[in-house]
Scaffold this motif. Structure first.
Motif, PDB file in Angstrom:
ATOM      1  N   ARG A  46     100.013  10.264 -30.670  1.00  9.91           N
ATOM      2  CA  ARG A  46      99.048  11.362 -30.615  1.00  9.91           C
ATOM      3  C   ARG A  46      99.809  12.671 -30.432  1.00  9.91           C
ATOM      4  O   ARG A  46     100.967  12.693 -29.986  1.00  9.91           O
ATOM      5  N   LEU A  47      99.182  13.738 -30.793  1.00 11.64           N
ATOM      6  CA  LEU A  47      99.715  15.100 -30.581  1.00 11.64           C
ATOM      7  C   LEU A  47      98.938  15.720 -29.424  1.00 11.64           C
ATOM      8  O   LEU A  47      97.721  15.869 -29.509  1.00 11.64           O
ATOM      9  N   VAL A  48      99.672  16.071 -28.362  1.00 10.19           N
ATOM     10  CA  VAL A  48      99.036  16.595 -27.145  1.00 10.19           C
ATOM     11  C   VAL A  48      99.290  18.099 -27.089  1.00 10.19           C
ATOM     12  O   VAL A  48     100.440  18.553 -27.159  1.00 10.19           O
ATOM     13  N   LYS A  49      98.205  18.829 -27.008  1.00 10.31           N
ATOM     14  CA  LYS A  49      98.279  20.285 -26.823  1.00 10.31           C
ATOM     15  C   LYS A  49      98.270  20.559 -25.315  1.00 10.31           C
ATOM     16  O   LYS A  49      97.261  20.351 -24.638  1.00 10.31           O
ATOM     17  N   VAL A  50      99.394  21.028 -24.818  1.00 10.81           N
ATOM     18  CA  VAL A  50      99.512  21.306 -23.377  1.00 10.81           C
ATOM     19  C   VAL A  50      99.417  22.815 -23.190  1.00 10.81           C
ATOM     20  O   VAL A  50     100.171  23.584 -23.795  1.00 10.81           O
ATOM     21  N   LYS A  51      98.462  23.210 -22.360  1.00 10.34           N
ATOM     22  CA  LYS A  51      98.302  24.626 -22.009  1.00 10.34           C
ATOM     23  C   LYS A  51      98.568  24.770 -20.511  1.00 10.34           C
ATOM     24  O   LYS A  51      97.888  24.140 -19.693  1.00 10.34           O
ATOM     25  N   ILE A  52      99.582  25.614 -20.202  1.00 10.39           N
ATOM     26  CA  ILE A  52      99.961  25.838 -18.793  1.00 10.39           C
ATOM     27  C   ILE A  52      99.590  27.267 -18.434  1.00 10.39           C
ATOM     28  O   ILE A  52     100.112  28.227 -19.018  1.00 10.39           O
TER      29      ILE A  52
ATOM     30  N   SER B 228      89.948  33.350 -16.394  1.00 13.93           N
ATOM     31  CA  SER B 228      90.018  34.749 -16.804  1.00 13.93           C
ATOM     32  C   SER B 228      91.339  35.352 -16.360  1.00 13.93           C
ATOM     33  O   SER B 228      91.850  35.065 -15.285  1.00 13.93           O
ATOM     34  N   GLU B 229      91.860  36.221 -17.231  1.00 14.49           N
ATOM     35  CA  GLU B 229      93.097  36.953 -16.971  1.00 14.49           C
ATOM     36  C   GLU B 229      94.256  36.019 -16.705  1.00 14.49           C
ATOM     37  O   GLU B 229      95.112  36.286 -15.885  1.00 14.49           O
ATOM     38  N   SER B 230      94.278  34.863 -17.391  1.00 18.11           N
ATOM     39  CA  SER B 230      95.384  33.930 -17.194  1.00 18.11           C
ATOM     40  C   SER B 230      96.383  34.090 -18.320  1.00 18.11           C
ATOM     41  O   SER B 230      96.058  34.512 -19.419  1.00 18.11           O
ATOM     42  N   CYS B 231      97.622  33.734 -18.012  1.00 20.70           N
ATOM     43  CA  CYS B 231      98.707  33.769 -18.992  1.00 20.70           C
ATOM     44  C   CYS B 231      99.035  32.323 -19.320  1.00 20.70           C
ATOM     45  O   CYS B 231      99.320  31.531 -18.417  1.00 20.70           O
ATOM     46  N   LEU B 232      98.968  31.979 -20.615  1.00 18.38           N
ATOM     47  CA  LEU B 232      99.127  30.590 -21.032  1.00 18.38           C
ATOM     48  C   LEU B 232     100.484  30.357 -21.669  1.00 18.38           C
ATOM     49  O   LEU B 232     100.959  31.170 -22.459  1.00 18.38           O
ATOM     50  N   LEU B 233     101.052  29.203 -21.303  1.00 14.96           N
ATOM     51  CA  LEU B 233     102.259  28.701 -21.941  1.00 14.96           C
ATOM     52  C   LEU B 233     101.828  27.508 -22.801  1.00 14.96           C
ATOM     53  O   LEU B 233     101.299  26.530 -22.279  1.00 14.96           O
ATOM     54  N   LEU B 234     102.043  27.578 -24.118  1.00 13.86           N
ATOM     55  CA  LEU B 234     101.533  26.577 -25.054  1.00 13.86           C
ATOM     56  C   LEU B 234     102.658  25.650 -25.484  1.00 13.86           C
ATOM     57  O   LEU B 234     103.739  26.104 -25.904  1.00 13.86           O
ATOM     58  N   LEU B 235     102.395  24.319 -25.364  1.00  8.24           N
ATOM     59  CA  LEU B 235     103.378  23.306 -25.736  1.00  8.24           C
ATOM     60  C   LEU B 235     102.701  22.249 -26.623  1.00  8.24           C
ATOM     61  O   LEU B 235     101.533  21.902 -26.404  1.00  8.24           O
TER      62      LEU B 235
END
Length: 900
Positions: free
Chosen positions: A140-146, A122-129
């Protein structure tokens, strides 16, 4: 069939390959430096690496690539081989990257998430790669969420620096008022704003915080005590917002709490009754009085209107007009014979929502005759437009005016008197009737009062009054001298001041007016020329530098002169003390001091006094002396300047000393100077002659019998460490032993031993000569002795025999005689004394003749003395010795030295 199979299976293979998409979740704090490991994709995806492959089945290397370099790609660094993900040089700022909102919002590869799911939190800020994994076997295609975790890197901040809040003064206790500008904090969670507080609550306020459903916190001001605007209109304090970080950060703003007015005060009159007199001949619109009520409230709550009470009768209302706004009472109808002589006006002061305030105005009406008494003035003093002008200091009983009192009806008795304050008197002027004289009763003083207003009042037996107002203006005269605020003006200034330095501003006052009171300033005749005094302003300056050492105190007079005629003046005394500055170095009386000290001077004896002065005063003039060199031998008394040696000094070790003495004063910074001290040691006869040859009393010399008379045999050589007369050495033979001991002679100056007479056959043998080596020291000469052994023979055949003779103590008779040198001794029975007058006379002629004649005289004297040598041994004294003698302990006898 195979072709159909491949066509059928191929698409399904491709679909399976691209369907292998994976999501990876990582989290890290914002603001981390470059190079921090976020995660390893190869490890987390459990892909085979080169180290884990079987050697029999080599596989192509893995490759990791970002699918796009969007906004998120600039914050990370992906290793293409290992799949390790690190932070880049671009620092991640959560507050700049994401905006808090419900749900997920993408901002160029970043998302702000607020949900209840476990990943992300909750209330997190995601960096999507998006990361592509190659080769084809592992594609493969890897969805990285930081998830970017928040850190407390922002302090709360109020949107405005000044917050103003209004509270009514009648607000009850526990009243809550929302503060409309709460503090903002970009951080989230506990790092956001948590609490508020007041830096000063004045004992009547506190704060409370309420949180709504969205989590926003709003501060509320709570009234904790009674408020009164009339006591205090506003409170100014500071509101502080604090977040929940560790350590917490705070922000503040100024909070002004204004207390708004409430109609809680009513009008009030300062008096309950007002008495007014109205003359019957007053004109319409005559102002009688003004009533005024006060209300402590503000604005409309303090508006007051004035009205008559219902108890006021209508005739009085018609006669006197009351202004509702100002409370002014004026005459609105004419006074006639039927007008009542007393009116009671009850006036109300009305305020909104208040009980009216009440004041009573009593108006007394004085009726005036149709033909009142007449007052006719005849002025004696200068008068213009009803104003009489009198000079101050006019004598007592100065007449001002005559007043004639007349009754037009000639049937009433009229009296007259004077109203008003002042040194004036109105008295009947006899023998005339109804004539009055106005005069002064004491001198007038312009400085005490400039204007008087008096009234000459005439009234008859019916009570009718008539007054004549007289204004008297006092004219100023130059009767006051200027007065200094101080008769003795004491000043001080440091020396070496800048030119035109400010000293003080003189101030003198003159009670007179106009030009008579204008003061100018002048220096007295005793003031030095380099002091200046501004005529107009009184500023006293000094145009040159002052030197305290030249003059420390100045005393002179200054004058203050007014512009009257004739002018008046006063005198004050100015004393100026020049304060010392450390501008003078210590000064020695001489730059070079020389002291002559006898050697062997006792330790810590006084060698001399070093005199030093310092022209400065006090601490700046205190001087300390010290020895810069040679401090291990010499010491100086700091206060008295006495130079002493710690030890006894020996000229033979060192004949002179050069010291440098430093004088340092007590100023800050200190000044110093040095002086050269030369100490010359005077010789004292403290060293006997030292015999260098012969080196031993047992050595001997072979003398051949064939030696001719006058031939040098040997010499005695000695030195003396002293100087001057203390080092002049004389040689003499004081003891002889041998076959014919008088055969040898010693030169008293050189110590050369020569053969006097030819040696015979019976003169063979050992000769022992005791030679005395003496200096000419004062007060007592010192000497040494040495034994000279001469063996007269052709050869030395038995040295051991001679040595045995030398080892025996010789039986020698001591004979003391004065050596014959250029410095003549004076003994009794000296036949050569007859030469002395000749030497003295010749010495007067010239210095050159003295040397020549002295040499000749000495030669003649010596020749004469030789004839008697054998008779009296040249005046040598025979001193018998008892037994054995010690050649090293002979008695020292003083010698009388002349012609030095």
């Amino acid at each position: 069939h195979l072709l159909l199979f491949l066509l059928f299976v191929g698409p399904f293979n491709c679909f399976a390959s691209y369907s292998r998409a994976t999501e990876l979740f990582y989290s890290l704090n914002e603001g981390l430096p470059a190079g921090v490991l976020i995660g390893s994709l190869a490890r987390d995806l459990r892909l085979p690496t080169a180290s884990g492959q079987h050697p029999a089945a080599p596989q192509p290397p893995l490759s990791f690539t970002l699918a796009s370099r969007g906004l998120g790609g600039q914050y990370v660094q992906l290793d293409n081989r290992s799949g390790e993900l690190h932070t880049s040089d671009v620092e991640i700022d959560r507050e700049a990257l994401c905006v808090e909102s419900s749900g997920v919002t993408i901002f160029g590869g970043a998302a702000s998430v607020s949900s209840s799911s476990s990943s992300p939190s909750s209330e997190s800020c995601l960096l999507l790669l998006d990361v592509l994994v190659l080769p084809q076997e592992y594609f493969r295609l890897v969805k990285v969420k930081i998830a970017i975790r928040d850190v407390n890197d922002n302090a709360p901040r109020f949107p405005v620096p000044h917050i103003r809040l209004s509270v009514p003064e009648n607000a009850p206790v526990n009243t809550r008022l929302a503060i409309e500008h709460p503090a903002l904090d970009p951080d989230v969670g506990t790092n956001g704003v948590q609490t508020y507080r007041l830096r000063d609550n004045y004992g009547v306020f506190t704060l409370d915080v309420e949180e709504n459903e969205s989590g926003e916190r709003t501060p509320y001001l709570i009234v904790m005590g009674a408020l009164d605007r009339e006591t205090r209109e506003e409170y100014v304090t500071v509101i502080v917002a604090e977040d929940g970080g560790n350590p917490p950060l705070v922000g503040s703003a100024t909070l002004t709490i204004a207390i708004s007015d409430v109609n809680d005060n009513c009008p009030q009159f300062s008096d309950s009754q007002l008495n007014v007199t109205l003359y019957g001949n007053s004109s319409l619109g005559t102002h009688l009085a003004t009533v005024h009520a006060a209300d402590m409230d503000l604005g409309s709550n303090a508006e007051i209107t004035y009205s008559y009470s219902q108890k006021v009768p209508q005739p009085s209302r018609d006669l006197f007009h009351l202004d509702e706004s100002t409370g002014a009472i004026t005459l609105s109808s004419k006074v006639d014979g039927d007008t009542p002589r007393l009116h009671r006006l009850i006036i109300l002061g009305n305020g909104p929502g208040c009980i009216p305030a009440v004041i009573t105005v009593l108006v007394t009406v004085i009726k005036v005759m149709t033909r009142p008494p007449e007052v006719v003035p005849r002025f004696i003093a200068n008068e213009a437009e009803g104003v009489v002008y009198l000079k101050e200091l006019e004598p007592i009983n100065t007449p001002i005016a005559f007043f004639t009192i007349k009754d037009p009806d000639e049937k009433y008795k009229v009296n007259c008197y004077l109203e008003g304050d002042g040194p004036f008197r109105l008295s009947p002027y006899k023998p005339y009737n109804n004539e009055y004289l106005l005069e002064t009763t004491k001198p007038l003083d312009y400085e005490t009062q400039q204007l008087y207003e008096i009234s000459v009042v005439a009234w008859n037996s019916e009570g009718f009054h008539v007054n004549k107002i007289v204004k008297i203006q006092v004219l100023d005269d130059n009767d006051n001298s200027p007065v200094f605020s101080q008769q003795l003006i004491e000043l001080s200034i440091e020396e070496n001041n800048v030119p035109n330095a400010f000293l003080t501003k003189l101030h003198a006052t003159d009670a007179d007016s106009g030009e008579r009171g204008q003061v100018s300033y002048f220096l007295g005749p005793d003031a030095p020329s380099y002091f200046s005094l501004d005529k107009s302003t009184g500023v006293l300056t000094v145009s040159t530098q002052l030197d305290r050492e030249e003059k420390e105190k100045y005393r002179y007079t200054v004058k203050a002169v007014d512009s009257g005629f004739p002018p008046r003046e006063s005198i004050a005394t100015v004393t100026i003390t020049v304060l010392d500055k450390n501008d003078n170095s210590p000064r020695f009386i001489n730059k070079d001091f020389s002291f002559f000290v006898p050697e062997n001077f006792p330790g810590f004896g006084e060698i001399g006094v070093i005199s030093v002065t310092d022209a400065d005063a006090g601490q700046n003039g205190w001087v300390a002396l010290s020895v810069l060199n040679g401090s291990d031998i010499f010491v100086i008394d700091t206060g008295k300047g006495v130079l002493r040696a710690k030890v006894s000094l020996d000229r033979e070790q060192q004949s002179s000393y050069v010291l440098w003495i430093e004088a340092v004063d007590g100023g800050d910074p200190a000044l110093s100077s040095t002086a050269k001290i030369t100490i010359l040691l005077l010789d004292i006869n403290d060293n006997p002659p030292l015999v260098l040859f012969p080196q031993s009393n047992t050595s001997y010399l072979l003398v051949l019998p064939s030696t001719l008379p006058g031939s040098p045999i040997t010499e005695v050589y000695a030195v003396d460490k002293d100087t001057g007369m203390n080092a002049v050495i004389a040689y003499s033979i004081i003891g002889r032993r041998g076959p014919r001991p008088e055969s040898f002679r010693i030169d008293p100056k050189t110590g050369n031993i020569t053969l006097e007479e030819s040696l015979m056959q019976n003169d063979y043998g050992l000769y022992r000569l005791l030679v005395k080596v003496s200096d000419h020291g004062y007060p007592e000469p010192l000497h040494s002795t040495v034994m000279v052994n001469l063996f007269v023979n052709d050869t030395v055949s038995n040295e051991s025999y001679i040595e045995s003779l030398l080892r025996k103590e010789p039986d020698i008779s001591i004979e003391e005689k004065q050596p014959q040198i250029s410095i003549e001794p004076t003994h009794k029975k000296m036949e050569s004394a007859s030469c002395m007058p000749t030497l003295v006379a010749l010495s007067i002629i010239s210095l050159g003749s003295i040397a020549l004649v002295t040499g000749m005289g000495i030669y003649i004297c010596l020749r004469k003395g030789k004839k008697h040598h054998r008779a009296d041994e040249n005046l040598e004294v025979q001193i018998p010795l008892n037994g054995r003698i010690n050649l090293h302990m002979l008695e020292k006898k003083p010698m009388e030295i002349s012609n030095i």
